[in-house]
Design a protein around this motif. Sequence first.
Motif, PDB file in Angstrom:
ATOM      1  N   PHE A  78       0.850  -1.191   0.000  1.00 25.37           N
ATOM      2  CA  PHE A  78       0.000   0.000   0.000  1.00 25.37           C
ATOM      3  C   PHE A  78       0.883   1.237   0.000  1.00 25.37           C
ATOM      4  CE2 PHE A  78       0.601  -1.289   4.407  1.00 25.37           C
ATOM      5  CZ  PHE A  78       1.034  -0.112   4.996  1.00 25.37           C
ATOM      6  N   ARG A  79       0.298   2.377  -0.277  1.00 27.76           N
ATOM      7  CA  ARG A  79       1.062   3.630  -0.325  1.00 27.76           C
ATOM      8  C   ARG A  79       0.783   4.535   0.875  1.00 27.76           C
ATOM      9  NH1 ARG A  79       3.793   2.812  -4.522  1.00 27.76           N
ATOM     10  NH2 ARG A  79       2.999   2.112  -6.511  1.00 27.76           N
ATOM     11  N   MET A  80      -0.443   4.487   1.400  1.00 21.74           N
ATOM     12  CA  MET A  80      -0.837   5.359   2.518  1.00 21.74           C
ATOM     13  C   MET A  80      -1.284   4.506   3.698  1.00 21.74           C
ATOM     14  SD  MET A  80      -3.216   8.067   0.421  1.00 21.74           S
ATOM     15  CE  MET A  80      -4.271   6.775  -0.209  1.00 21.74           C
ATOM     16  N   PHE A  81      -0.906   4.894   4.893  1.00 19.28           N
ATOM     17  CA  PHE A  81      -1.317   4.133   6.068  1.00 19.28           C
ATOM     18  C   PHE A  81      -2.795   4.288   6.368  1.00 19.28           C
ATOM     19  CE2 PHE A  81       3.228   4.004   6.829  1.00 19.28           C
ATOM     20  CZ  PHE A  81       3.382   2.701   7.250  1.00 19.28           C
ATOM     21  N   LEU A  82      -3.371   5.418   6.039  1.00 17.33           N
ATOM     22  CA  LEU A  82      -4.792   5.634   6.291  1.00 17.33           C
ATOM     23  C   LEU A  82      -5.508   5.907   4.972  1.00 17.33           C
ATOM     24  CD1 LEU A  82      -4.545   7.925   9.440  1.00 17.33           C
ATOM     25  CD2 LEU A  82      -5.028   5.481   9.374  1.00 17.33           C
ATOM     26  N   GLY A  83      -6.602   5.202   4.759  1.00 21.67           N
ATOM     27  CA  GLY A  83      -7.426   5.447   3.585  1.00 21.67           C
ATOM     28  C   GLY A  83      -6.897   4.866   2.289  1.00 21.67           C
ATOM     29  N   ASP A  84      -5.981   3.931   2.353  1.00 22.35           N
ATOM     30  CA  ASP A  84      -5.444   3.352   1.125  1.00 22.35           C
ATOM     31  C   ASP A  84      -6.434   2.339   0.540  1.00 22.35           C
ATOM     32  OD1 ASP A  84      -3.783   1.336  -0.540  1.00 22.35           O
ATOM     33  OD2 ASP A  84      -2.452   3.047  -0.239  1.00 22.35           O
ATOM     34  N   PRO A  85      -6.687   2.401  -0.761  1.00 22.96           N
ATOM     35  CA  PRO A  85      -7.650   1.482  -1.382  1.00 22.96           C
ATOM     36  C   PRO A  85      -7.220   0.013  -1.315  1.00 22.96           C
ATOM     37  CG  PRO A  85      -6.674   2.950  -3.033  1.00 22.96           C
ATOM     38  CD  PRO A  85      -6.191   3.397  -1.696  1.00 22.96           C
ATOM     39  N   GLU A  86      -5.927  -0.262  -1.283  1.00 21.95           N
ATOM     40  CA  GLU A  86      -5.474  -1.661  -1.180  1.00 21.95           C
ATOM     41  C   GLU A  86      -5.840  -2.244   0.186  1.00 21.95           C
ATOM     42  OE1 GLU A  86      -4.420  -3.570  -3.549  1.00 21.95           O
ATOM     43  OE2 GLU A  86      -4.279  -1.966  -5.020  1.00 21.95           O
ATOM     44  N   VAL A  87      -5.674  -1.457   1.232  1.00 18.85           N
ATOM     45  CA  VAL A  87      -6.047  -1.905   2.579  1.00 18.85           C
ATOM     46  C   VAL A  87      -7.560  -2.104   2.644  1.00 18.85           C
ATOM     47  CG1 VAL A  87      -6.065  -1.312   5.029  1.00 18.85           C
ATOM     48  CG2 VAL A  87      -4.041  -0.802   3.637  1.00 18.85           C
ATOM     49  N   ALA A  88      -8.322  -1.179   2.097  1.00 16.17           N
ATOM     50  CA  ALA A  88      -9.786  -1.293   2.084  1.00 16.17           C
ATOM     51  C   ALA A  88     -10.234  -2.544   1.333  1.00 16.17           C
ATOM     52  CB  ALA A  88     -10.400  -0.045   1.465  1.00 16.17           C
ATOM     53  N   ARG A  89      -9.539  -2.873   0.256  1.00 15.80           N
ATOM     54  CA  ARG A  89      -9.867  -4.064  -0.532  1.00 15.80           C
ATOM     55  C   ARG A  89      -9.650  -5.336   0.301  1.00 15.80           C
ATOM     56  NH1 ARG A  89      -6.652  -7.264  -3.805  1.00 15.80           N
ATOM     57  NH2 ARG A  89      -4.850  -5.940  -3.435  1.00 15.80           N
ATOM     58  N   VAL A  90      -8.576  -5.386   1.058  1.00 16.41           N
ATOM     59  CA  VAL A  90      -8.305  -6.542   1.913  1.00 16.41           C
ATOM     60  C   VAL A  90      -9.367  -6.654   3.002  1.00 16.41           C
ATOM     61  CG1 VAL A  90      -6.687  -7.514   3.603  1.00 16.41           C
ATOM     62  CG2 VAL A  90      -5.834  -6.583   1.433  1.00 16.41           C
ATOM     63  N   VAL A  91      -9.687  -5.556   3.656  1.00 14.18           N
ATOM     64  CA  VAL A  91     -10.695  -5.557   4.715  1.00 14.18           C
ATOM     65  C   VAL A  91     -12.034  -6.043   4.168  1.00 14.18           C
ATOM     66  CG1 VAL A  91     -12.065  -4.079   6.256  1.00 14.18           C
ATOM     67  CG2 VAL A  91      -9.580  -3.818   6.146  1.00 14.18           C
ATOM     68  N   ALA A  92     -12.442  -5.537   3.021  1.00 15.60           N
ATOM     69  CA  ALA A  92     -13.717  -5.943   2.423  1.00 15.60           C
ATOM     70  C   ALA A  92     -13.729  -7.435   2.102  1.00 15.60           C
ATOM     71  CB  ALA A  92     -13.994  -5.121   1.165  1.00 15.60           C
ATOM     72  N   ALA A  93     -12.639  -7.953   1.574  1.00 15.60           N
ATOM     73  CA  ALA A  93     -12.574  -9.378   1.225  1.00 15.60           C
ATOM     74  C   ALA A  93     -12.647 -10.260   2.466  1.00 15.60           C
ATOM     75  CB  ALA A  93     -11.312  -9.665   0.427  1.00 15.60           C
ATOM     76  N   VAL A  94     -11.984  -9.851   3.532  1.00 13.00           N
ATOM     77  CA  VAL A  94     -12.010 -10.643   4.762  1.00 13.00           C
ATOM     78  C   VAL A  94     -13.401 -10.589   5.387  1.00 13.00           C
ATOM     79  CG1 VAL A  94     -11.091 -10.821   7.110  1.00 13.00           C
ATOM     80  CG2 VAL A  94      -9.541 -10.435   5.180  1.00 13.00           C
TER      81      VAL A  94
END
Length: 106
Positions: A78-94
């Motif tokens: 990911f590029r940003m610690f807060l609000g990064d779309p890659e992190v959001a994608r992982v959270v949604a999948a889990v």
Amino acid sequence: MSSIDGASVRKLVVACDAGMGSSVMLASQLRRELRTCPVTIEHHPVAAIPADADIVLCQAALAERARVGAPGAVVVGFRMFLGDPEVARVVAAVKQGGVVVGTTGG
């Protein structure tokens, strides 16, 4: 490129290198977001990722090092610690099910 079904994730590791505390905050945020899921969230240095990690989240610049240190895990940079779309994608999948595909890195 590796992948895992979000429903199969049991351990998610936030890996860091700089020791600035941002990755610890991200791990804490993920614990809150995924508190109803049967997932353990841990924070480790990129050089000491546990072998049983299913997913490793790290800054994109560290992704290749994480892949070497955790060859069995899906590595998502990911590029940003807060609000990064890659992190959001992982959270949604889990949370909702879905496939998490590793990123190509830096």
